[in-house]
Motif scaffolding. Sequence first.
Motif, short mmCIF file in Angstrom:
data_model
loop_
_atom_site.label_atom_id
_atom_site.label_comp_id
_atom_site.label_asym_id
_atom_site.label_seq_id
_atom_site.Cartn_x
_atom_site.Cartn_y
_atom_site.Cartn_z
N ARG A 1 24.56 51.71 -0.04
CA ARG A 1 24.73 52.92 -0.85
C ARG A 1 24.04 54.12 -0.21
N GLN A 2 22.88 53.87 0.39
CA GLN A 2 22.14 54.94 1.05
C GLN A 2 22.89 55.45 2.28
N VAL A 3 23.44 54.53 3.07
CA VAL A 3 24.22 54.92 4.25
C VAL A 3 25.43 55.74 3.81
N GLU A 4 26.11 55.30 2.77
CA GLU A 4 27.27 56.02 2.24
C GLU A 4 26.91 57.45 1.86
N PHE A 5 25.78 57.63 1.18
CA PHE A 5 25.35 58.96 0.75
C PHE A 5 25.09 59.88 1.94
N TYR A 6 24.29 59.41 2.89
CA TYR A 6 23.87 60.29 3.99
C TYR A 6 25.00 60.59 4.98
N THR A 7 26.02 59.75 5.00
CA THR A 7 27.14 60.02 5.90
C THR A 7 28.24 60.81 5.19
N ASN A 8 28.82 60.25 4.15
CA ASN A 8 29.99 60.86 3.53
C ASN A 8 29.68 62.03 2.61
N LEU A 9 28.48 62.09 2.04
CA LEU A 9 28.15 63.21 1.16
C LEU A 9 27.22 64.22 1.84
N TRP A 10 26.14 63.73 2.43
CA TRP A 10 25.15 64.65 3.00
C TRP A 10 25.62 65.26 4.32
N HIS B 1 13.16 80.79 -1.48
CA HIS B 1 11.71 80.81 -1.61
C HIS B 1 11.13 82.10 -1.01
N LEU B 2 9.90 82.42 -1.41
CA LEU B 2 9.17 83.52 -0.77
C LEU B 2 8.44 83.00 0.47
N ALA B 3 7.68 81.93 0.33
CA ALA B 3 7.01 81.33 1.50
C ALA B 3 8.06 80.70 2.41
N GLY B 4 8.19 81.23 3.61
CA GLY B 4 9.20 80.76 4.54
C GLY B 4 10.51 81.52 4.45
N ASN B 5 10.74 82.20 3.33
CA ASN B 5 11.92 83.05 3.12
C ASN B 5 13.22 82.27 3.28
N ASN B 6 13.19 80.96 3.04
CA ASN B 6 14.36 80.13 3.23
C ASN B 6 15.07 79.84 1.91
N THR B 7 16.36 79.55 2.02
CA THR B 7 17.15 79.16 0.85
C THR B 7 16.84 77.70 0.50
N PHE B 8 17.19 77.31 -0.72
CA PHE B 8 16.93 75.93 -1.12
C PHE B 8 17.92 75.44 -2.17
N SER B 9 18.36 74.21 -1.98
CA SER B 9 19.07 73.43 -3.00
C SER B 9 18.57 72.00 -2.85
N TYR B 10 17.92 71.48 -3.89
CA TYR B 10 17.32 70.15 -3.84
C TYR B 10 18.15 69.16 -4.66
N PHE B 11 18.36 67.98 -4.07
CA PHE B 11 19.10 66.91 -4.73
C PHE B 11 18.32 65.60 -4.59
N LEU B 12 18.73 64.59 -5.37
CA LEU B 12 18.16 63.25 -5.24
C LEU B 12 19.15 62.33 -4.54
N ASP B 13 18.65 61.61 -3.53
CA ASP B 13 19.51 60.60 -2.91
C ASP B 13 19.57 59.37 -3.83
N PRO B 14 20.37 58.36 -3.51
CA PRO B 14 20.53 57.23 -4.43
C PRO B 14 19.26 56.49 -4.78
N HIS B 15 18.20 56.63 -3.97
CA HIS B 15 16.95 55.93 -4.26
C HIS B 15 15.85 56.87 -4.76
N GLY B 16 16.24 58.08 -5.17
CA GLY B 16 15.28 58.98 -5.78
C GLY B 16 14.45 59.80 -4.82
N ASN B 17 14.79 59.79 -3.53
CA ASN B 17 14.13 60.69 -2.58
C ASN B 17 14.76 62.08 -2.70
N THR B 18 13.95 63.11 -2.70
CA THR B 18 14.46 64.47 -2.77
C THR B 18 14.86 64.94 -1.38
#
Length: 312
Positions: free
Chosen positions: A21-30, A236-253
Amino acid sequence: MTDRLITHLRHLDIAVPDYARQVEFYTNLWGLTPIAADSGITFLAAEGSPEQYVVRLREAEEKRLDLIAFGAADQESVDALAHRLGTAGVRLVSEPGKLRTPGGGYGFRFFDVDGRTVEVSCDVAVRQHRRVEEKEAIPVKLSHVVINSPDPERTRAFYERHLAFALSDTLFHPKLGEAMYFMRCNPQHHSLAVARGPHVSLHHASFEMRGIDEYMRGTGRLLRAGVKKVWGPGRHLAGNNTFSYFLDPHGNTVEYTTELELLDEDTWHPHLYDFTQPEVSDQWGTANPMDEFVAAESFNDPDRGVFVAPPV
């Protein structure tokens, strides 16, 4: 810095029980590309990165962070760093030698002050990479990694003293004190950040996209697929970078980002940002508000790999 032997972030290695499931997420979705695999282990590259791989997934009974890997310029630097750490009493997991992972190279591993396994390497073969095209919403590279520590001041001091990381900026709360230290090993605003958390764990891993449009298209793809969004989109202000955070199938952000700030290290002075101010967390004002529930999503599970080296 003349004594800085670390040059950049290479890859993040994690282990999970539901490997397929983790391999599927990081390849086909991420949007990462499998470049090598064996029984229960897969190496994933980012199409725009010269690194052989930016994420390694391994099947294990318990979820854990296997290691964080950084690059060094040459074998002399690797040997010098290993000697410096060993002399200072840092526990080495392995002595400098040839690596057996894709691309080969020369490196060693050690435990940081919290018990994470860290690898430093050089002479890894450059992967044949390519320019990520317009509207192609896949990661260009691994941007940075953020770790949780119950004593972030101690963790920050370890990386400053032993690896010559420099502080770029700090987030603080008027009542709770300092909460996150952004640290750099090159002009990029941060390759590593240390967050105050209830236990040792991975806070999040961030992947750089080609530009704003690709970043938003990637964010939208995950939303349409029903992946749980933690926070964003915003800037963000620190780093001035954009952000979108998601959870992978095992709860890692995991984060999509772009436009992380590049600093003039000779003139940069760290800021102390109060993250209760809305513009600090999100300059645009488009993200869901940062609150204790959003923050808790990135506490993650206690890391089962503390002071236990990964088997591979």
